[in-house]
Motif scaffolding. Sequence first.
Motif, PDB file in Angstrom:
ATOM      1  N   ARG A 139      64.993  57.455  42.775  1.00 45.41           N
ATOM      2  CA  ARG A 139      66.476  58.286  42.805  1.00 45.41           C
ATOM      3  C   ARG A 139      66.809  57.992  41.176  1.00 45.41           C
ATOM      4  O   ARG A 139      67.350  59.039  40.748  1.00 45.41           O
ATOM      5  CB  ARG A 139      67.315  57.574  43.551  1.00 45.41           C
ATOM      6  CG  ARG A 139      67.152  57.905  45.050  1.00 45.41           C
ATOM      7  CD  ARG A 139      68.553  57.633  45.604  1.00 45.41           C
ATOM      8  NE  ARG A 139      68.899  56.170  45.788  1.00 45.41           N
ATOM      9  CZ  ARG A 139      68.356  55.442  46.695  1.00 45.41           C
ATOM     10  NH1 ARG A 139      67.736  55.597  47.609  1.00 45.41           N
ATOM     11  NH2 ARG A 139      68.642  54.006  46.545  1.00 45.41           N
ATOM     12  N   LEU A 140      66.650  56.964  40.496  1.00 44.28           N
ATOM     13  CA  LEU A 140      67.107  56.863  38.935  1.00 44.28           C
ATOM     14  C   LEU A 140      65.928  57.518  38.268  1.00 44.28           C
ATOM     15  O   LEU A 140      66.588  57.944  36.977  1.00 44.28           O
ATOM     16  CB  LEU A 140      67.119  55.237  38.769  1.00 44.28           C
ATOM     17  CG  LEU A 140      68.330  54.452  39.468  1.00 44.28           C
ATOM     18  CD1 LEU A 140      68.164  53.005  39.215  1.00 44.28           C
ATOM     19  CD2 LEU A 140      69.561  54.971  38.946  1.00 44.28           C
ATOM     20  N   ASP A 199      68.596  46.160  38.247  1.00 47.78           N
ATOM     21  CA  ASP A 199      68.838  45.737  39.756  1.00 47.78           C
ATOM     22  C   ASP A 199      67.878  46.052  40.496  1.00 47.78           C
ATOM     23  O   ASP A 199      67.668  45.422  41.748  1.00 47.78           O
ATOM     24  CB  ASP A 199      70.277  46.424  40.279  1.00 47.78           C
ATOM     25  CG  ASP A 199      71.501  46.025  39.704  1.00 47.78           C
ATOM     26  OD1 ASP A 199      71.603  44.904  39.011  1.00 47.78           O
ATOM     27  OD2 ASP A 199      72.307  46.769  39.671  1.00 47.78           O
ATOM     28  N   ILE A 200      66.812  46.422  40.340  1.00 49.50           N
ATOM     29  CA  ILE A 200      65.439  46.914  41.106  1.00 49.50           C
ATOM     30  C   ILE A 200      64.543  45.986  40.764  1.00 49.50           C
ATOM     31  O   ILE A 200      64.265  45.530  39.659  1.00 49.50           O
ATOM     32  CB  ILE A 200      65.032  48.322  40.647  1.00 49.50           C
ATOM     33  CG1 ILE A 200      66.084  49.426  40.833  1.00 49.50           C
ATOM     34  CG2 ILE A 200      63.967  48.723  41.650  1.00 49.50           C
ATOM     35  CD1 ILE A 200      65.713  50.718  40.231  1.00 49.50           C
ATOM     36  N   LYS A 251      62.129  49.820  49.747  1.00 48.42           N
ATOM     37  CA  LYS A 251      63.655  49.822  49.275  1.00 48.42           C
ATOM     38  C   LYS A 251      63.610  49.973  47.901  1.00 48.42           C
ATOM     39  O   LYS A 251      64.258  50.931  47.480  1.00 48.42           O
ATOM     40  CB  LYS A 251      64.086  48.581  49.866  1.00 48.42           C
ATOM     41  CG  LYS A 251      65.572  48.629  49.398  1.00 48.42           C
ATOM     42  CD  LYS A 251      66.296  47.229  50.096  1.00 48.42           C
ATOM     43  CE  LYS A 251      67.799  47.033  49.546  1.00 48.42           C
ATOM     44  NZ  LYS A 251      68.479  45.887  49.961  1.00 48.42           N
ATOM     45  N   ASN A 252      62.916  49.368  47.068  1.00 54.91           N
ATOM     46  CA  ASN A 252      63.035  49.126  45.786  1.00 54.91           C
ATOM     47  C   ASN A 252      62.273  50.335  45.067  1.00 54.91           C
ATOM     48  O   ASN A 252      62.841  51.011  44.113  1.00 54.91           O
ATOM     49  CB  ASN A 252      62.414  48.018  45.072  1.00 54.91           C
ATOM     50  CG  ASN A 252      63.430  46.560  45.154  1.00 54.91           C
ATOM     51  OD1 ASN A 252      64.570  46.661  44.544  1.00 54.91           O
ATOM     52  ND2 ASN A 252      62.844  45.717  46.212  1.00 54.91           N
ATOM     53  N   TYR A 253      61.230  50.815  45.867  1.00 53.50           N
ATOM     54  CA  TYR A 253      60.729  52.269  45.436  1.00 53.50           C
ATOM     55  C   TYR A 253      61.483  53.369  45.405  1.00 53.50           C
ATOM     56  O   TYR A 253      61.548  54.262  44.408  1.00 53.50           O
ATOM     57  CB  TYR A 253      59.432  52.249  46.190  1.00 53.50           C
ATOM     58  CG  TYR A 253      58.734  53.612  45.854  1.00 53.50           C
ATOM     59  CD1 TYR A 253      57.908  53.811  44.864  1.00 53.50           C
ATOM     60  CD2 TYR A 253      58.760  54.775  46.756  1.00 53.50           C
ATOM     61  CE1 TYR A 253      57.286  55.061  44.507  1.00 53.50           C
ATOM     62  CE2 TYR A 253      58.240  55.881  46.610  1.00 53.50           C
ATOM     63  CZ  TYR A 253      57.570  56.268  45.404  1.00 53.50           C
ATOM     64  OH  TYR A 253      56.843  57.478  45.090  1.00 53.50           O
ATOM     65  N   ASN A 254      62.639  53.413  46.449  1.00 56.89           N
ATOM     66  CA  ASN A 254      63.302  54.286  46.584  1.00 56.89           C
ATOM     67  C   ASN A 254      64.267  54.315  45.287  1.00 56.89           C
ATOM     68  O   ASN A 254      64.794  55.462  45.243  1.00 56.89           O
ATOM     69  CB  ASN A 254      63.909  54.373  48.115  1.00 56.89           C
ATOM     70  CG  ASN A 254      62.973  55.044  49.151  1.00 56.89           C
ATOM     71  OD1 ASN A 254      61.815  55.593  48.840  1.00 56.89           O
ATOM     72  ND2 ASN A 254      63.136  54.405  50.530  1.00 56.89           N
ATOM     73  N   LYS A 255      64.895  53.268  45.323  1.00 56.49           N
ATOM     74  CA  LYS A 255      65.681  53.114  44.288  1.00 56.49           C
ATOM     75  C   LYS A 255      65.433  53.731  42.982  1.00 56.49           C
ATOM     76  O   LYS A 255      66.093  54.357  42.348  1.00 56.49           O
ATOM     77  CB  LYS A 255      66.287  51.603  43.921  1.00 56.49           C
ATOM     78  CG  LYS A 255      67.252  51.187  45.095  1.00 56.49           C
ATOM     79  CD  LYS A 255      67.521  49.666  44.651  1.00 56.49           C
ATOM     80  CE  LYS A 255      68.450  48.971  45.945  1.00 56.49           C
ATOM     81  NZ  LYS A 255      68.873  47.484  45.504  1.00 56.49           N
ATOM     82  N   LEU A 256      63.908  53.299  42.527  1.00 55.08           N
ATOM     83  CA  LEU A 256      63.572  53.688  41.352  1.00 55.08           C
ATOM     84  C   LEU A 256      63.357  54.943  41.366  1.00 55.08           C
ATOM     85  O   LEU A 256      63.486  55.628  40.395  1.00 55.08           O
ATOM     86  CB  LEU A 256      62.230  52.837  41.033  1.00 55.08           C
ATOM     87  CG  LEU A 256      61.305  53.161  39.961  1.00 55.08           C
ATOM     88  CD1 LEU A 256      62.440  52.778  38.637  1.00 55.08           C
ATOM     89  CD2 LEU A 256      60.087  52.595  39.590  1.00 55.08           C
ATOM     90  N   SER A 281      71.411  49.790  36.310  1.00 52.42           N
ATOM     91  CA  SER A 281      71.064  50.076  37.427  1.00 52.42           C
ATOM     92  C   SER A 281      69.360  49.693  37.812  1.00 52.42           C
ATOM     93  O   SER A 281      68.697  49.040  38.678  1.00 52.42           O
ATOM     94  CB  SER A 281      70.930  51.839  37.617  1.00 52.42           C
ATOM     95  OG  SER A 281      72.396  52.185  37.812  1.00 52.42           O
TER      96      SER A 281
END
Length: 957
Positions: free
Chosen positions: A440-441, A399-400, A433-438, A396
């Motif tokens: 969450r993980l 993918d960021i 967008k990528n900041y939110n992904k990071l 995951s």
Amino acid sequence: MSKKDYNKKIPVKMQDKWQNIVNILVKTAGSSDALITRFDPPFLDVFKASDNLENIFAEGMRSRLSGHYCEAVIKNGKKVMIVNALENSKWKDSIDAQAGLNAYLGYPLKWPDGKIFGTLCIHDKKIHHFSKNTQEIMLQFKELIESHLEIINKNIEIKMDNEIIKRKSDKYDNLVNKAPIGIFETTSNGKIISINESMAEILGFSSIDETLKHYNDLKKDLYLNQKRREEFIMELNENDEVKNFEYQAIGKNEVHKWISMNAIKSRTKEDGTYVIEGFVFDVTERKDKEEKIREQKEELAAAFEQLTAYNEEVMAMNEELEQSFEEINSLNQRFVKMIELVSNMTDEGLLTEKDFLGELLNNAIKIIPEADYGSVYIYEKGKVNFINTIGYELSSLKDINIPEEAFFNKNDNIEIINFSEVKRRNKKFMDQKNYNKLKRLSYKMKEILYMDLEISGQKKAGLSLDISEKNSKNFTNNSLSVFKAFHNIALSFYTIKEYTNLQNSFTRELITSIIKIMEMYDLYTKGHSENVAKIAAAIAKEMNLPETTIRNTYWAGLVHDIGKLLIPLDIINKKGKLTDKEYELIKKHPVWGSKALSSSETLKPIAKYLLYHHERWDGRGYPEGLKEEEIPVISQILGVADAWDAMLSKRAYRNSLSFEKGVAEIKSNKGSQFSPQVADTFIRIIEDDKIDQLKLDILDDEISDSKIENQILKRNEDYKELFQKTEEGIVIVDEDFHIIKVNDYFIEMFGYDEQKIIGENIKKIVPIDRTRETDNYIYKLSQGENVNSRTIREKANGELIDVSIQAFPVSLEEENMGYYIIYRDITELKETKSKYKNIKDRYKALFENDYTVMLIIDPDNGKIVDANPAAVNFYGWSKEELTSMKISDINVLNKEEVKKEMEEAREKSKNYFNFKHRTVNEEAKDVEVYSQPIPFAEKEYLYLIIHEKKIKIFEGE
């Protein structure tokens, strides 16, 4: 074999030599026996047997040949080696195996006409892996015995020529003298009978005579502890032999040496004393190391006792100091643990960059106790590329899209920061967008300890250790110290890897220089080595062999004929038919080439491929007569590539074959001279007209270590400045490949008028036979791919030029697509020279050998900069003495004579000079000197190869 051959008498003196051979052989090989047998069909006689007590064979014993190991040697005329007969279905039921002889190594002994005389062999009752050194010694003894048989065949039983006897005897004595161990004969009352040169050298003396004069009574003069001499004689009297007996010897100038000795009682004299034979090893270095270890242990024990006392005192004084001590001790233990864990992972040759970084993370998180999670990543194309994680989902995170600036350290290469600062940096450099992904993980972290690995101003990778928000701990100063140690280990890994790349690159440059010298030496093979290298690598590529094998195939092809440097010039370039003796000499070049490469750790892996490149599929090749799959696959490939280029090349003794006849020769000799698989592969790529393209692919994809991708410009770079400064031909073309801009260097390189070339299609500079290749490049570029290749282009005056091409798509004005093309003139080797700046001393990969005399000369002042071991042996001065001299110090000719020789060489277009060189003994030797400039850093030196006109190694061959 006829009875006439069997009845040929072996002279008594020669039998004595043979007896010495088997006696020496059984000692050096460590075997149960050593034998020379004689074949009298259908019987096999023991002609000479080693006189060691363990030997069950005796001179004169006769048995039927059938069922013995020697039967295979005599029938096949080849070496046979058996390590464990009882576990081998082929040998376990043989007579010798049933008699308890479990291991065997035997060589055939032949008369000059090829008929079998008998065998030279050794047995062992135990499993025995016979070393390469043992095999080499046996092969030398085999050659010596067969040279004796040649003398016998020339009417030796009537009268032996005294000069031949002396030369053969000297050769034998030299073999003993040059043995790498000390060999001696002494008496039980302390007198020396004989020693070899190694024995004198071990004791610090420069000659055998000097050693013999020094020792009159071994007990008093040799043994530091005279009681050890008495113990040695006592043990010898009890057991008739002594093994691994160690004592301190008094050498020259009272220098003490530790000696390990094996000895036996040989023969008893009339006065009751007896002769002692044996050999010794110098174990001083091992003893010194053991002594140092013992002293270090004592020092460590003393230090430990002192530290323990100090700790007890501190504990008694204050509880707080006790806690401090425990922290310090804990840190020490963590350092010890770190050293243990990483000691096996810091070898850059064993791990790739990604494997190393993964191991670095695993070990760091084990040793830093506060860390809960961790990750390791590399900076690649402006992004963060995760390699491994602990506590996070790796797939995951990959993918960021994380810009490298978000992870860069700001103040130092190692930092400790809190979670709020991490979020601030991530938010600043990442899109939402990528900041939110990071977010969450990622776990909620309290604190992060992380490092950047920066090499030559470029950040290459990073490692982070994280403490969970739920964890009450923080990173301590101790942990920071340990983390810095990991940082240093990682930097060392990258530094060593970069250094190794430079070293390997320079080795290849040196190989090229040596090949140039060889082509100067052999007038009819210019370009042959490079052709064989390229063709062989292309065959290996077509056979889908591994990349490492393809590289080894290329470099083995490049140096496959290097052994010819030891063959006299008049034989190499002889226009008439070679005599049998000259041909036998030519056949030795694979052995000499293999030996030369074996002395280099870098080139040793390809040495065996040189040794076997003239073996044939049917077993009728040389030097060992291997057949079929016994021949290494790279040697099989070299055999086809070498034959093909030789057939299509003009030689002194014949004209070149046509392409069609060359193909016919390969086909007709498939399965006899050539490997069927290799021959079929080569024929396939020749008939499909793929050979040129495959050679280009090999050079670009597998062989070349050029880092062209690091030179590709970013699309948005200001190319105007590049045009002004670069020394490369640069062209910008539109989407239809019409030229819209060129730089001055392009005009200079190709000779076109700038106004006339603008608007022309790029194919303007492409030769007709390269049109198809260029169409392929154009297609690749139009598909968005880059082009990196080597090819040929045509100047305005029609002259062809070798170039490298680097091309890639760019965005032109108004968002139109175009292409950026860079041409480099690879004939000038500018790119190669820049790679080897400041690595002057890396030439030693091929320079350090015992076979070819080489010197490095500073042309400005004639000073000898370096001399190899062969030069030291040839001239007699030590390396230190030679490098303090000038070339004029060893050249006997005066200035006028030297000038005259150089002018004559120029007039006759010779590529060598005839000089007279003196040795340490003031002996003048006639030599041929070949020279070649070789670049080191910013200066060119002269690389000299010296041949004596009458080389002693060829006498009696």
